[in-house]
Scaffold this motif. Structure first.
Motif, PDB file in Angstrom:
ATOM      1  N   ALA A  89     -55.833 -23.228  24.092  1.00  0.00           N
ATOM      2  CA  ALA A  89     -56.842 -22.893  22.848  1.00  0.00           C
ATOM      3  C   ALA A  89     -56.738 -21.483  22.408  1.00  0.00           C
ATOM      4  O   ALA A  89     -56.782 -21.112  21.256  1.00  0.00           O
ATOM      5  CB  ALA A  89     -58.302 -23.482  23.249  1.00  0.00           C
ATOM      6  N   ALA A  90     -56.519 -20.580  23.456  1.00  0.00           N
ATOM      7  CA  ALA A  90     -56.655 -19.125  22.846  1.00  0.00           C
ATOM      8  C   ALA A  90     -55.078 -18.909  22.303  1.00  0.00           C
ATOM      9  O   ALA A  90     -55.070 -18.282  21.440  1.00  0.00           O
ATOM     10  CB  ALA A  90     -56.789 -18.583  24.079  1.00  0.00           C
ATOM     11  N   LEU A  91     -54.388 -19.594  22.621  1.00  0.00           N
ATOM     12  CA  LEU A  91     -52.779 -19.297  22.410  1.00  0.00           C
ATOM     13  C   LEU A  91     -52.839 -20.178  20.785  1.00  0.00           C
ATOM     14  O   LEU A  91     -52.150 -19.191  19.911  1.00  0.00           O
ATOM     15  CB  LEU A  91     -51.828 -20.091  23.111  1.00  0.00           C
ATOM     16  N   ALA A  92     -53.431 -20.989  20.650  1.00  0.00           N
ATOM     17  CA  ALA A  92     -53.309 -21.759  19.315  1.00  0.00           C
ATOM     18  C   ALA A  92     -54.149 -20.831  18.176  1.00  0.00           C
ATOM     19  O   ALA A  92     -53.758 -20.788  17.192  1.00  0.00           O
ATOM     20  CB  ALA A  92     -53.986 -23.221  19.532  1.00  0.00           C
ATOM     21  N   GLY A  93     -55.313 -20.219  18.823  1.00  0.00           N
ATOM     22  CA  GLY A  93     -55.922 -19.323  18.062  1.00  0.00           C
ATOM     23  C   GLY A  93     -56.311 -19.964  16.890  1.00  0.00           C
ATOM     24  O   GLY A  93     -57.076 -21.133  16.747  1.00  0.00           O
ATOM     25  N   GLY A  94     -56.155 -19.391  15.599  1.00  0.00           N
ATOM     26  CA  GLY A  94     -56.497 -19.977  14.033  1.00  0.00           C
ATOM     27  C   GLY A  94     -55.312 -21.009  13.789  1.00  0.00           C
ATOM     28  O   GLY A  94     -55.459 -21.544  12.596  1.00  0.00           O
ATOM     29  N   ASP A  95     -54.394 -21.128  14.623  1.00  0.00           N
ATOM     30  CA  ASP A  95     -53.296 -22.190  14.155  1.00  0.00           C
ATOM     31  C   ASP A  95     -53.698 -23.897  14.223  1.00  0.00           C
ATOM     32  O   ASP A  95     -53.020 -24.668  13.707  1.00  0.00           O
ATOM     33  CB  ASP A  95     -52.120 -22.073  14.851  1.00  0.00           C
ATOM     34  N   ALA A  96     -54.681 -24.103  15.082  1.00  0.00           N
ATOM     35  CA  ALA A  96     -55.153 -25.442  15.509  1.00  0.00           C
ATOM     36  C   ALA A  96     -55.999 -25.822  14.254  1.00  0.00           C
ATOM     37  O   ALA A  96     -56.705 -25.262  13.673  1.00  0.00           O
ATOM     38  CB  ALA A  96     -56.047 -25.401  16.853  1.00  0.00           C
ATOM     39  N   THR A  97     -55.446 -27.134  13.935  1.00  0.00           N
ATOM     40  CA  THR A  97     -56.135 -27.710  12.634  1.00  0.00           C
ATOM     41  C   THR A  97     -56.507 -29.112  13.040  1.00  0.00           C
ATOM     42  O   THR A  97     -56.206 -29.895  14.107  1.00  0.00           O
ATOM     43  CB  THR A  97     -55.329 -28.025  11.578  1.00  0.00           C
ATOM     44  N   ASP A  98     -57.308 -29.549  12.548  1.00  0.00           N
ATOM     45  CA  ASP A  98     -57.981 -30.937  12.455  1.00  0.00           C
ATOM     46  C   ASP A  98     -57.093 -31.899  11.842  1.00  0.00           C
ATOM     47  O   ASP A  98     -56.137 -31.515  11.150  1.00  0.00           O
ATOM     48  CB  ASP A  98     -59.666 -31.175  12.186  1.00  0.00           C
ATOM     49  N   GLY A  99     -57.315 -33.159  11.590  1.00  0.00           N
ATOM     50  CA  GLY A  99     -56.398 -34.037  10.990  1.00  0.00           C
ATOM     51  C   GLY A  99     -56.241 -33.835   9.465  1.00  0.00           C
ATOM     52  O   GLY A  99     -55.373 -34.405   8.792  1.00  0.00           O
ATOM     53  N   ASP A 100     -57.407 -33.230   9.058  1.00  0.00           N
ATOM     54  CA  ASP A 100     -57.381 -32.815   7.292  1.00  0.00           C
ATOM     55  C   ASP A 100     -56.680 -31.559   7.180  1.00  0.00           C
ATOM     56  O   ASP A 100     -56.765 -31.012   5.897  1.00  0.00           O
ATOM     57  CB  ASP A 100     -58.902 -32.931   7.120  1.00  0.00           C
ATOM     58  N   GLY A 101     -56.470 -30.870   7.906  1.00  0.00           N
ATOM     59  CA  GLY A 101     -55.656 -29.550   7.733  1.00  0.00           C
ATOM     60  C   GLY A 101     -56.619 -28.207   7.913  1.00  0.00           C
ATOM     61  O   GLY A 101     -56.231 -27.294   7.821  1.00  0.00           O
ATOM     62  N   ASN A 102     -57.848 -28.589   8.225  1.00  0.00           N
ATOM     63  CA  ASN A 102     -59.066 -27.470   8.414  1.00  0.00           C
ATOM     64  C   ASN A 102     -58.769 -27.063   9.703  1.00  0.00           C
ATOM     65  O   ASN A 102     -58.593 -27.309  10.712  1.00  0.00           O
ATOM     66  CB  ASN A 102     -60.287 -27.852   8.051  1.00  0.00           C
ATOM     67  N   PRO A 103     -58.824 -25.467   9.564  1.00  0.00           N
ATOM     68  CA  PRO A 103     -58.568 -24.839  10.865  1.00  0.00           C
ATOM     69  C   PRO A 103     -59.951 -25.204  11.890  1.00  0.00           C
ATOM     70  O   PRO A 103     -60.948 -25.201  11.374  1.00  0.00           O
ATOM     71  CB  PRO A 103     -58.783 -23.366  10.579  1.00  0.00           C
ATOM     72  N   LEU A 104     -59.612 -25.370  13.046  1.00  0.00           N
ATOM     73  CA  LEU A 104     -60.563 -25.442  14.154  1.00  0.00           C
ATOM     74  C   LEU A 104     -60.818 -24.197  14.631  1.00  0.00           C
ATOM     75  O   LEU A 104     -60.282 -23.211  15.081  1.00  0.00           O
ATOM     76  CB  LEU A 104     -60.178 -26.382  15.044  1.00  0.00           C
ATOM     77  N   PRO A 105     -62.178 -23.907  14.925  1.00  0.00           N
ATOM     78  CA  PRO A 105     -62.574 -22.852  15.845  1.00  0.00           C
ATOM     79  C   PRO A 105     -62.004 -22.969  17.232  1.00  0.00           C
ATOM     80  O   PRO A 105     -61.721 -23.965  17.863  1.00  0.00           O
ATOM     81  CB  PRO A 105     -64.137 -22.791  15.944  1.00  0.00           C
ATOM     82  N   THR A 106     -62.023 -21.874  17.925  1.00  0.00           N
ATOM     83  CA  THR A 106     -61.516 -21.823  19.247  1.00  0.00           C
ATOM     84  C   THR A 106     -62.252 -22.676  20.228  1.00  0.00           C
ATOM     85  O   THR A 106     -61.348 -23.498  21.027  1.00  0.00           O
ATOM     86  CB  THR A 106     -61.481 -20.480  20.004  1.00  0.00           C
ATOM     87  N   PHE A 107     -63.537 -23.030  20.156  1.00  0.00           N
ATOM     88  CA  PHE A 107     -64.040 -23.865  21.197  1.00  0.00           C
ATOM     89  C   PHE A 107     -63.854 -25.376  20.714  1.00  0.00           C
ATOM     90  O   PHE A 107     -63.560 -25.854  21.703  1.00  0.00           O
ATOM     91  CB  PHE A 107     -65.720 -23.514  21.139  1.00  0.00           C
ATOM     92  N   GLN A 108     -63.780 -25.819  19.445  1.00  0.00           N
ATOM     93  CA  GLN A 108     -63.236 -26.909  19.259  1.00  0.00           C
ATOM     94  C   GLN A 108     -61.893 -27.299  19.667  1.00  0.00           C
ATOM     95  O   GLN A 108     -61.599 -28.326  19.960  1.00  0.00           O
ATOM     96  CB  GLN A 108     -63.401 -27.374  17.807  1.00  0.00           C
ATOM     97  N   ALA A 109     -60.948 -26.302  19.525  1.00  0.00           N
ATOM     98  CA  ALA A 109     -59.733 -26.745  19.955  1.00  0.00           C
ATOM     99  C   ALA A 109     -59.442 -26.660  21.447  1.00  0.00           C
ATOM    100  O   ALA A 109     -58.815 -27.447  22.009  1.00  0.00           O
ATOM    101  CB  ALA A 109     -58.906 -25.125  19.481  1.00  0.00           C
ATOM    102  N   TYR A 110     -60.730 -25.835  22.061  1.00  0.00           N
ATOM    103  CA  TYR A 110     -60.440 -26.050  23.508  1.00  0.00           C
ATOM    104  C   TYR A 110     -61.037 -27.558  23.912  1.00  0.00           C
ATOM    105  O   TYR A 110     -60.325 -28.187  24.856  1.00  0.00           O
ATOM    106  CB  TYR A 110     -61.585 -25.145  24.138  1.00  0.00           C
ATOM    107  N   LEU A 111     -62.048 -27.919  23.229  1.00  0.00           N
ATOM    108  CA  LEU A 111     -62.488 -29.369  23.491  1.00  0.00           C
ATOM    109  C   LEU A 111     -61.577 -30.459  23.134  1.00  0.00           C
ATOM    110  O   LEU A 111     -61.198 -31.322  23.877  1.00  0.00           O
ATOM    111  CB  LEU A 111     -63.952 -29.874  22.755  1.00  0.00           C
ATOM    112  N   ALA A 112     -60.753 -30.222  22.116  1.00  0.00           N
ATOM    113  CA  ALA A 112     -59.637 -31.249  21.608  1.00  0.00           C
ATOM    114  C   ALA A 112     -58.691 -31.174  22.725  1.00  0.00           C
ATOM    115  O   ALA A 112     -58.053 -32.309  23.216  1.00  0.00           O
ATOM    116  CB  ALA A 112     -59.189 -30.779  20.138  1.00  0.00           C
ATOM    117  N   THR A 113     -58.408 -29.983  23.193  1.00  0.00           N
ATOM    118  CA  THR A 113     -57.062 -30.048  24.371  1.00  0.00           C
ATOM    119  C   THR A 113     -57.725 -30.492  25.504  1.00  0.00           C
ATOM    120  O   THR A 113     -56.702 -31.287  26.403  1.00  0.00           O
ATOM    121  CB  THR A 113     -56.856 -28.274  24.496  1.00  0.00           C
ATOM    122  N   PHE A 114     -58.990 -30.318  25.822  1.00  0.00           N
ATOM    123  CA  PHE A 114     -59.634 -30.651  27.140  1.00  0.00           C
ATOM    124  C   PHE A 114     -59.479 -32.317  27.194  1.00  0.00           C
ATOM    125  O   PHE A 114     -58.979 -33.042  28.035  1.00  0.00           O
ATOM    126  CB  PHE A 114     -60.822 -30.203  27.504  1.00  0.00           C
TER     127      PHE A 114
END
Length: 85
Positions: A33-58
């Motif tokens: 999640a930290a490496l993805a940083g601001g590059d992680a997006t949801d299905g609609d292309g909206n950026p995910l905050p780091t905690f949401q990226a962490y949860l999605a990865t988990f």
């Protein structure tokens, strides 16, 4: 499930064996999640905050079979069997 939680809480060897794969998963998800940083997006292309990226990865990693920590998972199973008698 409550019985399993009590067993882990009572038995220090089982608790120690269970912590290793759990912590590996938690740390691995945090790093991804930290490496993805601001590059992680949801299905609609909206950026995910780091905690949401962490949860999605988990959630994604938790649903996969344990290949990397397979030896640790085997150790947890052996300790659980020993603790149950």
């Amino acid at each position: 499930m409550l019985h399993a939680a009590r067993l882990v809480a009572r038995d220090p060897d089982l608790r120690r064996a269970a912590l290793v794969p759990t912590l590996l998963t938690l740390v691995g998800c945090g790093l991804l999640a930290a490496l993805a940083g601001g590059d992680a997006t949801d299905g609609d292309g909206n950026p995910l905050p780091t905690f949401q990226a962490y949860l999605a990865t988990f959630v994604a990693l938790s649903s996969m079979p344990p290949t990397a920590p397979a030896a640790d998972v085997d150790r947890v199973a052996l300790e659980a069997r020993r603790a149950l008698g």
